[in-house]
Design a protein around this motif. Structure first.
Motif, PDB file in Angstrom:
ATOM      1  N   PRO A  43       1.272  15.376 -10.212  1.00 51.73           N
ATOM      2  CA  PRO A  43       0.966  15.942 -12.183  1.00 51.73           C
ATOM      3  C   PRO A  43      -0.464  16.195 -12.339  1.00 51.73           C
ATOM      4  N   LEU A  44      -1.509  15.750 -11.911  1.00 50.40           N
ATOM      5  CA  LEU A  44      -3.080  15.625 -12.578  1.00 50.40           C
ATOM      6  C   LEU A  44      -3.122  17.071 -11.812  1.00 50.40           C
ATOM      7  N   GLY A  45      -3.260  16.765 -10.695  1.00 51.56           N
ATOM      8  CA  GLY A  45      -3.325  18.577  -9.851  1.00 51.56           C
ATOM      9  C   GLY A  45      -2.458  19.786 -10.339  1.00 51.56           C
ATOM     10  N   LEU A  46      -1.431  19.414 -10.757  1.00 48.62           N
ATOM     11  CA  LEU A  46      -0.387  20.608 -11.195  1.00 48.62           C
ATOM     12  C   LEU A  46      -0.572  20.574 -12.930  1.00 48.62           C
ATOM     13  N   THR A  47      -1.334  19.786 -14.183  1.00 50.85           N
ATOM     14  CA  THR A  47      -1.425  20.751 -15.266  1.00 50.85           C
ATOM     15  C   THR A  47      -2.878  20.844 -15.476  1.00 50.85           C
ATOM     16  N   ALA A  48      -3.861  20.157 -14.184  1.00 50.85           N
ATOM     17  CA  ALA A  48      -4.936  21.414 -13.985  1.00 50.85           C
ATOM     18  C   ALA A  48      -4.865  22.363 -13.534  1.00 50.85           C
TER      19      ALA A  48
ATOM     20  N   GLY B 159       6.468  17.197 -13.271  1.00 49.01           N
ATOM     21  CA  GLY B 159       5.765  16.663 -14.332  1.00 49.01           C
ATOM     22  C   GLY B 159       6.212  15.439 -14.200  1.00 49.01           C
ATOM     23  N   LEU B 160       7.548  15.341 -14.935  1.00 50.68           N
ATOM     24  CA  LEU B 160       8.223  14.539 -15.743  1.00 50.68           C
ATOM     25  C   LEU B 160       8.827  13.646 -14.217  1.00 50.68           C
ATOM     26  N   VAL B 161       9.887  14.478 -13.130  1.00 49.02           N
ATOM     27  CA  VAL B 161      10.047  13.605 -12.267  1.00 49.02           C
ATOM     28  C   VAL B 161       8.914  12.300 -11.825  1.00 49.02           C
ATOM     29  N   CYS B 162       8.036  13.398 -11.557  1.00 50.92           N
ATOM     30  CA  CYS B 162       7.037  12.447 -10.780  1.00 50.92           C
ATOM     31  C   CYS B 162       6.233  11.406 -11.379  1.00 50.92           C
ATOM     32  N   VAL B 163       6.162  11.380 -13.101  1.00 48.95           N
ATOM     33  CA  VAL B 163       6.217  10.462 -14.030  1.00 48.95           C
ATOM     34  C   VAL B 163       6.681   9.746 -13.695  1.00 48.95           C
ATOM     35  N   LEU B 164       7.995   9.632 -13.824  1.00 53.81           N
ATOM     36  CA  LEU B 164       9.195   8.790 -13.806  1.00 53.81           C
ATOM     37  C   LEU B 164       9.069   7.490 -12.700  1.00 53.81           C
ATOM     38  N   VAL B 165       9.137   8.396 -11.132  1.00 55.92           N
ATOM     39  CA  VAL B 165       8.828   8.161 -10.446  1.00 55.92           C
ATOM     40  C   VAL B 165       7.504   6.710  -9.852  1.00 55.92           C
ATOM     41  N   GLY B 166       6.413   7.641 -10.341  1.00 56.00           N
ATOM     42  CA  GLY B 166       5.267   6.768 -10.461  1.00 56.00           C
ATOM     43  C   GLY B 166       5.519   5.645 -11.047  1.00 56.00           C
TER      44      GLY B 166
ATOM     45  N   VAL C 222      -0.414   6.818  -6.372  1.00 56.82           N
ATOM     46  CA  VAL C 222      -1.795   7.394  -6.723  1.00 56.82           C
ATOM     47  C   VAL C 222      -1.033   9.113  -6.701  1.00 56.82           C
ATOM     48  N   VAL C 223      -0.593   9.095  -5.521  1.00 53.61           N
ATOM     49  CA  VAL C 223      -0.078  10.915  -5.248  1.00 53.61           C
ATOM     50  C   VAL C 223       1.160  11.270  -6.441  1.00 53.61           C
ATOM     51  N   VAL C 224       1.793  10.213  -6.105  1.00 47.93           N
ATOM     52  CA  VAL C 224       2.726  11.481  -7.011  1.00 47.93           C
ATOM     53  C   VAL C 224       2.908  10.587  -8.219  1.00 47.93           C
TER      54      VAL C 224
ATOM     55  N   ALA D 280       0.907  -0.894   0.124  1.00 47.49           N
ATOM     56  CA  ALA D 280       0.175   0.013  -0.184  1.00 47.49           C
ATOM     57  C   ALA D 280       0.562   1.038   0.066  1.00 47.49           C
ATOM     58  N   PRO D 281       1.925   1.806   0.686  1.00 46.96           N
ATOM     59  CA  PRO D 281       2.542   2.297   0.728  1.00 46.96           C
ATOM     60  C   PRO D 281       3.375   2.461  -0.115  1.00 46.96           C
ATOM     61  N   VAL D 282       3.882   1.816  -0.931  1.00 46.62           N
ATOM     62  CA  VAL D 282       4.209   2.202  -2.970  1.00 46.62           C
ATOM     63  C   VAL D 282       3.125   2.914  -3.872  1.00 46.62           C
ATOM     64  N   PHE D 283       1.641   1.810  -4.021  1.00 45.65           N
ATOM     65  CA  PHE D 283       0.855   2.171  -4.117  1.00 45.65           C
ATOM     66  C   PHE D 283       0.136   3.218  -4.573  1.00 45.65           C
ATOM     67  N   TRP D 284       0.161   3.447  -3.120  1.00 48.56           N
ATOM     68  CA  TRP D 284      -0.907   5.023  -2.815  1.00 48.56           C
ATOM     69  C   TRP D 284       0.170   6.509  -2.841  1.00 48.56           C
ATOM     70  N   GLY D 285       1.400   6.393  -1.856  1.00 48.04           N
ATOM     71  CA  GLY D 285       2.631   6.827  -2.371  1.00 48.04           C
ATOM     72  C   GLY D 285       3.265   6.855  -3.657  1.00 48.04           C
ATOM     73  N   GLY D 286       3.905   5.592  -3.880  1.00 53.03           N
ATOM     74  CA  GLY D 286       4.629   6.064  -5.484  1.00 53.03           C
ATOM     75  C   GLY D 286       3.731   6.155  -6.574  1.00 53.03           C
TER      76      GLY D 286
END
Lengths: 189, 282
Positions: free
Chosen positions: B232-237, B256-263, B225-227, B217-223
């Motif tokens: 990135p959704l919040g930033l672009t929105a 955004g790119l850093v976040c989607v790479l982490v995700g 979903v959130v990151v 769950a920590p990787v799923f929700w943190g890595g």
């Protein structure tokens, strides 16, 4: 057609692990890998109705093996006699075959950089001998031979066992290794 | 199974390269973002090369690499061919742009590259669709890899559009496309979690509950979903709706790119952990 295979009468298996040791010695299997291993299934149920059996697990030498389909190099192949082998001189060690195997019975040899598994002792079979696990089984629970030959020992034993013959889970690969289990609930597949 | 880190980086970087070039090709056809195309294509080429380098760390015998062409039905063989062809298409595109060929020639090369990049983005996910591993045996997996490549590629183009000071309308269009693609990715992630819940051969090791509320769950929700999605959704929105741009577009694109790479990395790692075989004999 020929399909060389092993059938195991689990009601005769005593879980002595002689087959595991014999396999390791015959095939020089690296530490941590078990081309042939024996698992304990159970005990299941409630006293006094409990049951338990030993399950020897090895490459199932499938009729339609997934490993040979995904292998990009052709290293994983099925011989005319049905034995699935790995040509270690062709293998690039990508481990795609291990991902495609439903049973986790392929092992990556870090030192050699290739994938390895049970060969059904093809080097012995080619000399007219039986696999070492069959030869060394103390409970005489392993039967070896051609599934497609109705006169072979393995075919006769499977015929006698009737509805007590089982296989591990089949997702279209059709495992060739057969398990005979009587008076207990089969818990694989 | 164990996380195969070289393959995590291989699929991330190859996806980024394929996605970036696909959107370069689209801008070529749309006649937009001219200043972004060349650096975008070059970045795609470098990313794919880096992805190829990452993948060789997974192999036991690199010197036998061309043996992969022995079985063209294998997913690995198809990936290798598509990487080679897509890379070649990008090189040809860079050459025709640099040499000043006509728009028609550029469009033809871009179209070929677009088709190859799209196939590559799907192929790197399709290779994992294996009956042996119930958590992977779904067409949602190649779809996820495809959408992930699109998001990675869009943010890469976004960065170059911001750096090259493209017209505001162009940057906003890239931002809008990124926002929509992220929303699609979120839907596909939800669909994948639903698939896990109903997949055949149920097992706690590869269950939706392990992902949502268990040790993953920590990787799923943190890595993931959130990151990987919400930030990135919040930033672009925010960039999409805000009348006054508080954050420069470059910041939105880089973060955004850093976040989607982490995700993307989190998803791939989770995929391996959930990818146990039907019968786990241990």
């Amino acid at each position: 057609m020929t399909q060389i295979a092993i059938a195991l009468d689990l009601n005769r298996c005593v879980g002595c692990l002689a087959c595991v040791v014999a396999c390791k010695m015959e095939n020089n299997v690296q530490i941590g890998s078990y081309w042939n291993k024996v698992l304990r299934v159970g005990p299941n149920g409630k006293f006094p109705d409990v049951e338990m059996y030993f399950l020897p697990v090895l490459c199932q030498h499938c009729d339609s093996p997934e490993c040979t389909k995904v292998c990009p190099t052709g290293a994983s192949h099925k011989r005319a006699d049905g034995i699935v082998l790995i040509d270690k001189d062709k293998c690039i060690g990508c481990r795609y075959c291990a991902m495609a195997c439903p049973y986790g019975v392929r092992y990556f040899n870090e030192e050699a950089g290739v994938v390895e598994k049970c060969t059904l002792c093809a080097h012995l079979v080619d000399k007219g001998q039986r696999p070492t696990c069959v030869e060394e089984c103390t409970g005489n629970c392993r039967y070896f031979g051609d599934l497609d030959d109705p006169t072979s020992e393995i075919s006769r034993k499977l015929n006698e066992a009737g509805k007590n013959v089982h296989t591990v889970a089949d997702v279209g690969n059709h495992p060739s290794v057969k398990y005979i289990l009587r008076k207990a609930t089969w818990r694989s597949g | 199974m164990e996380i195969q880190w070289p393959l995590v980086f291989f699929t991330l970087l190859t996806g980024l390269g394929a996605g970036a070039f696909a959107f370069v090709a689209l801008t070529e056809w749309l006649g937009k973002a001219e200043r972004t195309r060349l650096p975008g294509a070059s970045t795609a080429l470098v990313a794919m090369a880096a992805g190829g380098v990452a993948s060789v760390f997974h192999l036991g015998h690199l010197e036998r690499i061309f043996n992969v062409l022995n079985n063209l039905r294998s997913g690995i063989a198809q990936e290798m061919i598509l990487i080679g062809l897509t890379g070649l298409a990008i090189v040809v595109y860079i050459i025709v742009v640099r040499l000043g060929y006509s728009a028609q020639v550029r469009k033809i090369v871009a179209l070929v590259g677009l088709v190859l990049a799209t196939l590559l983005a799907i192929a790197i996910g399709k290779s994992y669709v294996l009956a042996a591993r119930p958590a992977w045996n779904t067409w949602l997996l190649p779809l996820l890899y495809f959408v992930s490549a699109a998001v990675l590629g869009l943010f890469t183009i976004y960065i170059w559009a911001a750096l090259r000071k493209e017209e505001e309308a162009t940057v906003l269009a890239v931002n809008r496309a990124t926002l929509i693609t992220l929303a699609v990715q979120a839907v596909v992630v939800v669909a994948y979690v639903v698939y896990l819940a109903v997949a055949p051969f149920p097992n706690p090791l590869r269950s939706a509950s392990r992902l949502l509320a268990g040790d993953l769950a920590p990787v799923f929700w943190g890595g993931l979903v959130v990151v990987g999605l919400l930030i990135p959704l919040g930033l672009t929105a925010w960039f999409f709706v805000a009348k006054k741009k508080v954050l420069p577009s470059l910041v939105v694109a880089v973060v955004g790119l850093v976040c989607v790479l982490v995700g993307g990395g989190a998803f791939r790692a989770l995929m391996y952990i959930l990818g146990s075989s039907i019968e786990k004999f241990s």
